[in-house]
Motif scaffolding. Structure first.
Motif, mmCIF file in Angstrom:
data_model
loop_
_atom_site.group_PDB
_atom_site.id
_atom_site.type_symbol
_atom_site.label_atom_id
_atom_site.label_comp_id
_atom_site.label_asym_id
_atom_site.label_seq_id
_atom_site.Cartn_x
_atom_site.Cartn_y
_atom_site.Cartn_z
ATOM 1 N N GLY A 63 2.745 4.288 6.070
ATOM 2 C CA GLY A 63 1.602 5.008 6.643
ATOM 3 C C GLY A 63 1.899 5.695 7.960
ATOM 4 N N THR B 128 0.861 -1.178 0.000
ATOM 5 C CA THR B 128 0.000 0.000 0.000
ATOM 6 C C THR B 128 0.895 1.225 0.000
ATOM 7 O OG1 THR B 128 -1.538 -1.204 1.387
ATOM 8 C CG2 THR B 128 -1.847 1.185 1.276
ATOM 9 N N GLN B 129 0.520 2.213 -0.819
ATOM 10 C CA GLN B 129 1.233 3.484 -0.725
ATOM 11 C C GLN B 129 0.285 4.509 -0.115
ATOM 12 O OE1 GLN B 129 3.501 4.819 -4.111
ATOM 13 N NE2 GLN B 129 5.109 3.461 -3.385
ATOM 14 N N TYR B 130 0.793 5.269 0.828
ATOM 15 C CA TYR B 130 -0.005 6.271 1.532
ATOM 16 C C TYR B 130 0.393 7.657 1.013
ATOM 17 C CZ TYR B 130 -0.713 2.318 4.690
ATOM 18 O OH TYR B 130 -1.023 1.080 5.215
ATOM 19 N N LYS C 261 -7.585 4.061 12.840
ATOM 20 C CA LYS C 261 -6.976 5.185 12.110
ATOM 21 C C LYS C 261 -6.394 6.250 13.032
ATOM 22 C CE LYS C 261 -8.521 5.520 7.410
ATOM 23 N NZ LYS C 261 -9.617 4.563 7.172
ATOM 24 N N ARG D 182 0.001 -1.014 10.570
ATOM 25 C CA ARG D 182 -0.877 0.086 10.113
ATOM 26 C C ARG D 182 -2.314 -0.363 9.787
ATOM 27 N NH1 ARG D 182 -1.559 4.933 11.314
ATOM 28 N NH2 ARG D 182 -3.384 3.777 11.947
ATOM 29 N N ARG E 53 5.200 7.269 3.154
ATOM 30 C CA ARG E 53 4.600 6.729 1.928
ATOM 31 C C ARG E 53 4.419 5.211 1.996
ATOM 32 N NH1 ARG E 53 8.531 6.922 -3.007
ATOM 33 N NH2 ARG E 53 9.358 5.207 -1.746
ATOM 34 N N GLN F 11 4.390 -1.461 8.441
ATOM 35 C CA GLN F 11 3.523 -1.885 7.320
ATOM 36 C C GLN F 11 2.504 -2.922 7.775
ATOM 37 O OE1 GLN F 11 6.569 -3.073 4.590
ATOM 38 N NE2 GLN F 11 6.457 -1.174 3.391
#
Ligand SMILES: Cc1cc2nc3c(=O)[nH]c(=O)nc-3n(C[C@H](O)[C@H](O)[C@H](O)COP(=O)(O)O)c2cc1C
Length: 314
Positions: A279, A9-11, A255, A250, A276, A247
């Protein structure tokens, strides 16, 4: 629970002025340290400690902290600090120094039992500090030559200490931050995430040093000379380990639980990577600052990150 997926996942990158940016625990123990960090414009938080109930001299009689040529560090300082009674007196002043400069004060506490974590958390609450960082991970405590267990790897103590500290902080407005040791077992990473959710942690700092590592120079001389050359590894070599842990954690924490990357942050690209690719909401800088104690490093790192952020918006 999302399980241990390895989906990448890219944040989104966080604007530099919204980043949580701080020194890592282990350096700021006295007034002059807090004064120095309060003058660093880019820091949003100042982390004091870790503090313990009893005063601790730490591991003496040789080199207890050293950095290899690639930026990997090893330390076995053993939590030197003047102890809880001293901090009961001075912490309110530290809070004032930080808050006057628009920064939050975080106090890192290291207990050796649930009762000790509770005593320390009460001192943090009494001081008016903004956050209590529960250090579950110091690997460098030796008593009569014997290494004390590392809290992070003792599930029962982790859970009882976190629940007890949560109770002390309840309704005080003091945030609950948790500092964890590196965990290589992906199932346990998810277990840890569920505990963070259960205690409604405001932040998790990933990670403390990698315990019980031996590193030597090319000629075979140990990097540190206390504790038989064994210490907690940090800096460059810790970054991929801390990133992977973030990773995994997260997607499995609420949240509102912020992750703070700690491990090998020395340039702006490291900040970008933690934000990135893992997260994280911010980073803490240890080795790269502790090595030369040059506070300008914080501004340099943030300026580099700001350039990367700008470039990513184009
Ligand atoms: C010399 C030294 C002392 C440290 N002391 C503490 C400490 O007292 N409490 C703590 O939670 N972490 C301590 N740490 C761990 C750091 O806060 C940080 O989590 C770790 O070093 C990873 O960051 P880095 O790679 O930027 O050094 C210490 C690390 C170093 C290198």
């Amino acid at each position: 629970m999302k399980g241990n997926t390895v989906a990448i996942t890219q944040y989104p990158l966080i604007p530099p002025h919204e980043l949580f940016f701080m020194n890592a625990a282990g350096w700021a123990k006295h007034r002059e340290h807090v004064e120095l960090l309060a003058r660093v414009p880019d820091l949003t938080h100042i982390v004091v400690g870790s503090i313990t109930v009893k005063p601790r001299e730490g591991n003496t009689g040789g080199t207890a902290f050293n950095v290899a040529h690639d930026g990997t560090s090893l330390n076995s300082l053993g939590l030197p600090n003047p102890g809880m009674a001293y901090y009961e007196d001075v912490l309110p002043e530290f809070v004032g120094l930080a808050n006057e400069c628009g920064k939050k004060l975080v106090v890192s506490i290291a207990g050796f039992s649930t009762e000790e974590y509770v005593l320390l958390a009460k001192v943090v609450v009494g001081s008016g500090a903004d956050a209590c960082e529960v250090n579950l991970g110091c690997p460098n405590v030796f008593v009569a030559g014997e290494q004390k267990p590392i809290t992070s790897y003792d599930d029962a103590l982790v859970q009882s200490a976190l629940l007890a500290v949560r109770e002390v902080l309840e309704k005080t407005g003091v945030e609950l931050w948790v500092k964890l040791s590196p965990e290589q077992n992906p199932i346990r990473r998810i277990q840890i995430a569920t505990w963070l959710g259960a205690i409604v942690a405001d932040a998790a700092i990933l990670t403390n040093t990698y315990p019980n590592v031996f590193l030597a120079e090319e000629d075979g001389s140990p990097l540190i000379t206390v504790s038989n050359g064994i210490g907690g590894m940090a800096g460059t070599a810790l970054k991929p380990i801390a990133m992977a842990m973030a990773q995994n954690i997260r997607p499995n924490v609420p949240k509102y639980t912020k992750l703070i990357g700690a491990g090998g942050v020395s340039v702006g690209a490291d900040v970008r990577d933690y934000v990135r690719d893992a997260g994280c909401s911010g980073v803490a800088v240890g080795t790269a600052f502790f090595q030369n104690e040059n506070p300008r490093i914080f501004g340099e790192i943030l300026a580099e990150y700001a350039d990367l952020f700008e470039a990513a918006q184009r």
